[in-house]
Design an enzyme around this catalytic site. Sequence first.
Site, short mmCIF file in Angstrom:
data_model
loop_
_atom_site.label_atom_id
_atom_site.label_comp_id
_atom_site.label_asym_id
_atom_site.label_seq_id
_atom_site.Cartn_x
_atom_site.Cartn_y
_atom_site.Cartn_z
N HIS A 1 0.86 -1.19 0.00
CA HIS A 1 0.00 0.00 0.00
C HIS A 1 0.90 1.24 0.00
O HIS A 1 2.02 1.22 0.52
CB HIS A 1 -0.89 0.02 1.25
CG HIS A 1 -2.03 -0.96 1.19
ND1 HIS A 1 -3.11 -0.89 2.04
CD2 HIS A 1 -2.27 -2.01 0.37
CE1 HIS A 1 -3.96 -1.86 1.76
NE2 HIS A 1 -3.47 -2.56 0.74
N CYS B 1 -6.04 1.91 5.93
CA CYS B 1 -6.63 0.64 6.38
C CYS B 1 -5.98 0.26 7.71
O CYS B 1 -5.02 0.91 8.15
CB CYS B 1 -6.39 -0.43 5.32
SG CYS B 1 -4.69 -1.07 5.28
N GLU C 1 0.92 4.00 1.75
CA GLU C 1 1.39 4.49 3.06
C GLU C 1 2.55 3.65 3.58
O GLU C 1 3.54 4.17 4.10
CB GLU C 1 0.27 4.43 4.11
CG GLU C 1 -1.00 5.16 3.75
CD GLU C 1 -2.03 4.23 3.13
OE1 GLU C 1 -1.70 3.54 2.14
OE2 GLU C 1 -3.17 4.21 3.63
N CYS D 1 -2.12 -0.08 7.51
CA CYS D 1 -1.39 1.19 7.33
C CYS D 1 -1.51 2.08 8.56
O CYS D 1 -0.53 2.71 8.97
CB CYS D 1 -1.86 1.90 6.07
SG CYS D 1 -1.40 0.97 4.59
#
Lengths: 163, 163
Positions: A58, A88, A60, A91
């Site tokens: 992801h 999420c 992040e 993260c």
Amino acid sequence: MANMLKNTDQEWMAYALTLARQAAEHGDVPVGAVLVREGEAIAAAGNRREADGVATAHAELLCVEQACRKLGRWRLSDCTLYVTLEPCPMCAGALINARIGRVVFGAKDAKAGACGSVLNMDAYPLNHRLRAEGGVLACECAAVLSEFFEKKRESLRRPRSLC
Amino acid sequence: MANMLKNTDQEWMAYALTLARQAAEHGDVPVGAVLVREGEAIAAAGNRREADGVATAHAELLCVEQACRKLGRWRLSDCTLYVTLEPCPMCAGALINARIGRVVFGAKDAKAGACGSVLNMDAYPLNHRLRAEGGVLACECAAVLSEFFEKKRESLRRPRSLC
């Protein structure tokens, strides 16, 4: 990634949005993030889950990894993370583990948001609070996502061949 | 990492424990993990936060990344993760994102455990349930951690010089 000097939250979010759009080009859900320290972007990434085939890729998380390696330390309390979509649980947890100084996100994520939408990580006695601020360029950040999913649905509806 | 064939949860956890002990050798909190598919270890790691200076370098996250790269896909629904300590929110989130098949942990983590201790990730409508099973070699897994922290406290108490 250019080490750009930017003045406002909106400008950094606009930069994160360009990274989100780039992610869509390689078939990834368009989410982008930039990690800023002392007015300088020290890490920047788009979502690469599909491109790399890695569940943790992801935007992040990639930013946190890049920044730690660049600074040579795991504490990022002097940094701000800008991300186009509400983080999420993975993260949000990574940002807590990095003791991030500030988190600014664009659109809310009703399916997996861990900064208030599905759960609120700050509600638990963990060793850092995110106090994430949402809503910066929220409409633009949400629009990039809706367009991506609309195109995806369209391509699924379209017959592959007329024969 | 050897691609060892093991028969029981206890044996895989014992292997994860050896990785936890190795982590302590480089000053990291002793947590170890191994990711198993069809009776074979396809990824194994100890915590490397201090060694690498990277906030995300927890044993579980490193295993998920290794396994995805090895298999060339982000879905790990045919895999089991063994880890000596209850996963934190970041790692529990990573295991959810990877749609991990099964999670087995050793000791509970009263400070950051996200599989029931501080929070329970399964209590939220996310797109996967972990249903983590704890308690395998729990005493041994907890003892490795207590010894590490006891030694750390001892070294802080000890005067650096008698002069």
